[in-house]
Enzyme design. Structure first.
Site, PDB file in Angstrom:
ATOM      1  N   ARG A 186      15.078   0.908 -30.613  1.00 27.30           N
ATOM      2  CA  ARG A 186      14.395  -0.090 -31.432  1.00 27.30           C
ATOM      3  C   ARG A 186      14.216   0.327 -32.897  1.00 27.30           C
ATOM      4  O   ARG A 186      13.963   1.496 -33.184  1.00 27.30           O
ATOM      5  CB  ARG A 186      13.021  -0.404 -30.833  1.00 27.30           C
ATOM      6  CG  ARG A 186      13.163  -1.159 -29.521  1.00 27.30           C
ATOM      7  CD  ARG A 186      11.854  -1.420 -28.839  1.00 27.30           C
ATOM      8  NE  ARG A 186      12.042  -2.262 -27.671  1.00 27.30           N
ATOM      9  CZ  ARG A 186      12.393  -1.796 -26.463  1.00 27.30           C
ATOM     10  NH1 ARG A 186      12.569  -0.512 -26.265  1.00 27.30           N
ATOM     11  NH2 ARG A 186      12.588  -2.631 -25.474  1.00 27.30           N
ATOM     12  N   HIS A 206      24.960   3.098 -22.347  1.00 27.01           N
ATOM     13  CA  HIS A 206      23.843   2.582 -21.565  1.00 27.01           C
ATOM     14  C   HIS A 206      24.152   2.506 -20.064  1.00 27.01           C
ATOM     15  O   HIS A 206      23.683   1.580 -19.380  1.00 27.01           O
ATOM     16  CB  HIS A 206      23.440   1.212 -22.109  1.00 27.01           C
ATOM     17  CG  HIS A 206      22.001   0.887 -21.936  1.00 27.01           C
ATOM     18  ND1 HIS A 206      21.423   0.734 -20.708  1.00 27.01           N
ATOM     19  CD2 HIS A 206      21.022   0.691 -22.839  1.00 27.01           C
ATOM     20  CE1 HIS A 206      20.146   0.441 -20.870  1.00 27.01           C
ATOM     21  NE2 HIS A 206      19.874   0.413 -22.164  1.00 27.01           N
ATOM     22  N   GLU A 236      20.365   8.129 -22.311  1.00 29.98           N
ATOM     23  CA  GLU A 236      21.004   7.683 -23.540  1.00 29.98           C
ATOM     24  C   GLU A 236      20.809   8.718 -24.646  1.00 29.98           C
ATOM     25  O   GLU A 236      19.720   8.850 -25.187  1.00 29.98           O
ATOM     26  CB  GLU A 236      20.389   6.353 -23.976  1.00 29.98           C
ATOM     27  CG  GLU A 236      20.374   5.304 -22.881  1.00 29.98           C
ATOM     28  CD  GLU A 236      19.376   4.187 -23.166  1.00 29.98           C
ATOM     29  OE1 GLU A 236      19.316   3.690 -24.299  1.00 29.98           O
ATOM     30  OE2 GLU A 236      18.627   3.821 -22.249  1.00 29.98           O
ATOM     31  N   ASP A 260      10.580   5.075 -19.881  1.00 31.55           N
ATOM     32  CA  ASP A 260      11.331   4.398 -20.940  1.00 31.55           C
ATOM     33  C   ASP A 260      10.991   5.149 -22.222  1.00 31.55           C
ATOM     34  O   ASP A 260      10.437   4.594 -23.152  1.00 31.55           O
ATOM     35  CB  ASP A 260      10.939   2.914 -21.012  1.00 31.55           C
ATOM     36  CG  ASP A 260      11.886   2.123 -21.908  1.00 31.55           C
ATOM     37  OD1 ASP A 260      12.827   2.736 -22.453  1.00 31.55           O
ATOM     38  OD2 ASP A 260      11.682   0.910 -22.070  1.00 31.55           O
ATOM     39  N   HIS A 319      19.031  -2.266 -29.814  1.00 32.09           N
ATOM     40  CA  HIS A 319      20.436  -2.040 -29.444  1.00 32.09           C
ATOM     41  C   HIS A 319      21.434  -2.815 -30.315  1.00 32.09           C
ATOM     42  O   HIS A 319      22.419  -3.358 -29.816  1.00 32.09           O
ATOM     43  CB  HIS A 319      20.661  -2.403 -27.977  1.00 32.09           C
ATOM     44  CG  HIS A 319      19.935  -1.527 -26.998  1.00 32.09           C
ATOM     45  ND1 HIS A 319      19.568  -0.240 -27.259  1.00 32.09           N
ATOM     46  CD2 HIS A 319      19.496  -1.788 -25.717  1.00 32.09           C
ATOM     47  CE1 HIS A 319      18.949   0.280 -26.202  1.00 32.09           C
ATOM     48  NE2 HIS A 319      18.877  -0.635 -25.263  1.00 32.09           N
TER      49      HIS A 319
END
Ligand code: BGC
Length: 341
Positions: A70, A170, A308, A243, A95
């Site tokens: 982000r 991803h 990632e 996350d 993304h």
């Protein structure tokens, strides 16, 4: 352009390990690897056919960019000029925007490189102003497979104007095999003594870098993902599991072991090597079983874990975070290796 969106390519090595990807988003749609006894399984979650992958979740296995993760409010400044990117994730840019690298058709061609048993080169030109990013950016991604079961991803990029960049891959891994349940029983070890907590608003960060010690984010020793995903903890609740971006220990720019993921049931193990300073660990808290995935099973919450490699979320807006700016006289480089051991 000679490549079509639906074109599918496969990399194979001498152990029958296979990586299959599409030109559309460079999406990795399957990675078939043996376990210790030679039993094969597809270890990335997703759909049953390439046709479904073309229409379904836009990030499964995809190359994300220009800026993966982000950018808060889609704003950043370079040399006193403020830029406003499209906000495709609430008030934030995620993304690469509405039409990021993950929805582009990449030009794909086979490549012969000594270090790989097989390799492909994927390339893309992102025009000046694409998703409101400055500069025309030419990106190359090499997908390579080795005979010791490494799947390597090598990114490079050039720009015509100062811009920001942070591409990643991803793919969500499930080492037992996609469609066989969640990753709660998988063990994760991270060479990361620190992480960047998320702020109240999903996925954005508050700029702090915090030690993992004494928190559910401590993976310095191998630990079951389920222990953290089910913890009664504010950060875990904000991320619906994990996350979070972890700060990889050691020197930036040097390829090193960042993470080890293992599944005690199948005995499969994957190591992640990168030269990037961060790794976003995302356990897929948003999956809700409404879609059918591999083996005909519903794609459920925590079915896979994305690992990632990247710089940090919202780096362009935090001076003490790694540099996100690419200038015309520089070449962006990033390597990520997923090695099945
Ligand atoms: C992010 C998640 C986001 C997901 C979308 C991940 O990389 O960290 O917050 O929901 O991508 O697929």
């Amino acid at each position: 352009m000679t490549t079509k969106a639906s074109d599918v390519f496969t990399l194979k090595n001498k152990n029958n390990m296979e990586v299959t990807f599409m030109a559309h988003g460079g999406r990795v749609i399957s990675i078939k690897v043996p376990d210790a006894k030679g039993n094969m399984a597809d270890v990335v979650i997703g759909y049953q056919t390439p046709a479904e992958a073309l229409k379904g979740d836009a990030y499964f296995g995809a190359l994300c960019g220009r800026y993966a993760n982000r950018v808060v409010k889609g704003k950043f400044t370079i040399d006193d000029t403020e830029y406003q990117l499209d906000c495709n994730n609430g008030d934030n840019h995620l993304h690469g925007g509405f039409d990021g690298f993950n929805t582009r058709v990449w030009e794909v061609e086979p490549l012969e490189l000594l270090q790989y048993e097989q390799a492909y080169k994927l390339s893309l030109v992102s025009p000046d102003g694409d998703q409101k990013y400055p500069g025309e950016v030419s990106v190359t991604v090499i997908y390579g497979i080795t005979n010791d079961n490494q799947f390597a991803i090598e990114y490079s990029a050039r720009t015509t104007k100062p811009t920001i960049i942070n591409p990643t891959s991803h793919a969500y891994f499930n080492l037992k095999g996609a469609g066989t349940g969640t990753i709660e029983n998988h063990e994760l070890q991270l060479n990361a003594a620190n992480y960047t907590p998320i702020a109240e608003e999903l996925g954005t960060v508050d700029g702090s870098i915090v030690p993992v010690r004494g928190t559910p984010m401590d993976f310095t020793k191998a630990k079951k993902l389920g222990v953290t995903c089910n913890a009664d903890d504010h950060q875990v609740k904000l991320g619906s599991g994990l996350d979070h971006n972890f700060v990889i220990d050691g020197e930036e720019g040097v390829l090193k072991l960042a993470a080890t993921l293992s599944d005690p049931d199948s005995g499969r193990k994957m190591e992640v090597y990168t030269d990037q300073p961060g790794i976003q660990i995302y356990t897929g808290g948003h999956f809700d079983s409404s879609e059918t995935g591999k083996l005909g099973a519903p794609i459920q919450k925590w079915e896979g874990v994305a690992m990632e490699t990247q710089i940090f979320p919202d780096s362009p807006n935090h001076e003490h975070f790694p540099n996100a700016i690419l200038r015309p006289d520089e070449t962006y480089k990033h390597t990520c290796v997923y090695k099945f051991v």
